[in-house]
Motif scaffolding. Sequence first.
Motif, short mmCIF file in Angstrom:
data_model
loop_
_atom_site.label_atom_id
_atom_site.label_comp_id
_atom_site.label_asym_id
_atom_site.label_seq_id
_atom_site.Cartn_x
_atom_site.Cartn_y
_atom_site.Cartn_z
N SER A 9 8.89 10.10 5.76
CA SER A 9 8.16 8.91 5.38
C SER A 9 7.29 9.19 4.17
CB SER A 9 7.29 8.44 6.55
OG SER A 9 6.32 9.40 6.86
N PHE A 10 6.94 8.15 3.44
CA PHE A 10 6.15 8.30 2.23
C PHE A 10 4.75 7.75 2.45
CE2 PHE A 10 6.64 3.84 1.45
CZ PHE A 10 7.91 3.54 1.88
N ASP A 11 3.82 8.18 1.62
CA ASP A 11 2.47 7.66 1.68
C ASP A 11 2.46 6.23 1.16
OD1 ASP A 11 1.51 10.08 2.63
OD2 ASP A 11 1.15 10.85 0.61
N SER A 12 1.48 5.46 1.62
CA SER A 12 1.32 4.11 1.10
C SER A 12 0.94 4.17 -0.38
CB SER A 12 0.23 3.37 1.88
OG SER A 12 0.57 3.27 3.24
N PHE A 13 1.47 3.24 -1.14
CA PHE A 13 1.09 3.15 -2.55
C PHE A 13 1.34 1.73 -3.03
CE2 PHE A 13 5.54 4.28 -2.52
CZ PHE A 13 6.11 3.58 -3.57
N ARG A 14 0.66 1.37 -4.09
CA ARG A 14 0.78 0.04 -4.66
C ARG A 14 1.71 0.11 -5.86
NH1 ARG A 14 -1.33 -4.54 -3.18
NH2 ARG A 14 -1.94 -6.19 -4.66
N ALA A 15 2.69 -0.79 -5.89
CA ALA A 15 3.74 -0.74 -6.91
C ALA A 15 3.97 -2.12 -7.50
CB ALA A 15 5.04 -0.19 -6.32
N ALA A 16 4.64 -2.13 -8.64
CA ALA A 16 4.95 -3.40 -9.32
C ALA A 16 6.33 -3.35 -9.94
CB ALA A 16 3.91 -3.69 -10.41
N VAL A 17 7.00 -4.49 -9.95
CA VAL A 17 8.21 -4.69 -10.75
C VAL A 17 8.01 -5.97 -11.55
CG1 VAL A 17 9.77 -3.48 -9.17
CG2 VAL A 17 9.39 -5.93 -8.88
N SER A 266 14.22 -10.13 -8.13
CA SER A 266 13.58 -8.81 -8.20
C SER A 266 12.69 -8.63 -7.00
CB SER A 266 12.75 -8.69 -9.48
OG SER A 266 13.53 -8.87 -10.64
N GLY A 267 12.38 -7.36 -6.68
CA GLY A 267 11.49 -7.17 -5.55
C GLY A 267 11.16 -5.73 -5.26
N LEU A 268 10.18 -5.58 -4.38
CA LEU A 268 9.79 -4.31 -3.79
C LEU A 268 10.27 -4.34 -2.35
CD1 LEU A 268 6.15 -4.42 -5.16
CD2 LEU A 268 7.96 -2.95 -6.02
N GLU A 295 2.72 -5.20 -4.85
CA GLU A 295 2.47 -5.12 -3.41
C GLU A 295 2.24 -3.66 -3.02
OE1 GLU A 295 1.15 -6.02 -0.59
OE2 GLU A 295 2.25 -7.91 -0.84
N THR A 296 1.64 -3.48 -1.85
CA THR A 296 1.44 -2.15 -1.28
C THR A 296 2.60 -1.82 -0.36
OG1 THR A 296 -0.96 -2.39 -1.38
CG2 THR A 296 -0.09 -0.69 0.08
N LEU A 297 3.27 -0.72 -0.64
CA LEU A 297 4.39 -0.28 0.19
C LEU A 297 3.86 0.63 1.28
CD1 LEU A 297 5.69 -1.08 -2.64
CD2 LEU A 297 7.62 0.32 -1.92
#
Length: 493
Positions: A9-17, A266-268, A295-297
């Motif tokens: 699993s990955f750490d939470s992070f905020r991303a954009a496309v 498009s999306g996260l 959004e925060t993943l």
Amino acid sequence: MNSGMLVHSFDSFRAAVYEHAVIFPADRTKILSRDDALKVMMKNLMVYKQQTELAALNGARIIVFPEYGLYGLGWTRQTLAPYLEYIPDPNVEMWNPCYKPSVYNSTKVQHMLSCMAKHNSIYIVANMGARQPCTNMDPKCPHDHQYQYSANVVYGPSGDFLARYFKFNLYVNEDYLDKPNEVELSMFDTPFGRFGTFSSLDIMYHDPAIALIEKMNITNIAYPTAWVDDLPLLSAIEFHSAFAEGTHTSLLAANLHIPSAGCHGSGLYWSTGTSINAAYYYNDSMISNGSLVVETLQPFMIPTPNEIFTRTFNAFPRSKEVKVTTKSPVYDSGFSNKTHEIRINGDVYTAVLLQGPLYQLEVCNGKLCCSAMVETGIAPDELYAFGAFDGMHTEGERYYLQACVFIKCANNTLESCGSPTKVSSSYMDKMAFSGNFTTKYVFPEVLTTNNGVPEIVTNIWYYMDGIIIDAGLNGATLSISIFGRDYSRDVLG
């Protein structure tokens, strides 16, 4: 995919496309000077700059831009050439184009992208054109003595050049580009996880997409694309979310916004192990613009099989009679009680037609048999098909496909089953859906519609070990499918 393919699993992070409404040159049939080509790209880069600043203000730590986002589509080898830059190998020499823009000649685009990353303290993944020189000593060297690649480039928060990727799987109409002699497995590490990057059609093949996940322990994918929305099974938001679900990775998918060419969506997308979580943009209006998605993943959590089956199968009403049939619907409503051939995305499926509330079904094609137990609210004037396909997909690109599908027919005729539609007033009440796939690489898709706008359903359906289960979808149902890829049976060339 089965549980043997799960990654950490990955750490939470905020991303954009950013889905970009690309600014085209005035005449794409004309060979421009380098200066004129730069003027076109600078217009698009100024939009990138604004969106990067906005993403950073919204807390994003990484932003992805689409394939062909700097100059658009529709080229010849000669007309594309002025837009290309030499891109060095970051594994050989460290370079910060923002600090040292003159190390290589004519690298203005790379300088701009590096400075955007540096000035906003953000990771940037973008797609651009690469010009890589070669000589006659190379027997594959093109006649103009340069390879022309579609390239992904990655810059860190200090502007450092971290990674590059040259697109390996080209569409049939990308004859102005060269295919690399070998596939690259391109990756970069961040404080919030390890990322791989590839583009567009690459997602349909084992290399580099699956190879990155299985060999390099990738948990996140930065994915520039120029994806043509292709209902009923290959809508951008539909398949890209399914890929994230099936591989248990987060997918940051940035598409072009050219609705007239079919490019949008498009999306996260990230997998929770139950159903996909997603933040996405889907707008095919000819007067619409692109959009930033931030959004925060979150890390995924895999539920136990007991949790899934207890919640779902107990939801089926035991007091109702569910008749059993093979290769035919319970309620025929005028259709002959037999299987039919329907064409979906160019492939000929074996299917049964559905117009009624209760079914227990099995339909087979080749060695694949698909099973479903469903309770539906199909509207009286609407028709659905439940089908199976086991064979080589040959329309446009070639790859071996196994698929079980439940799709809305475009109208109330057999001939319309498989044609694109975004309209439905029918719903899925309860459902269990599976197939005897010979491959572990399967991607679950669930797409509904809300007033003619396709939507991804999240958090109310479950997928594990090749079975989709739900206890009531929100929205009218367009398609539910399990899209399987048997990479070992692809025709390579």
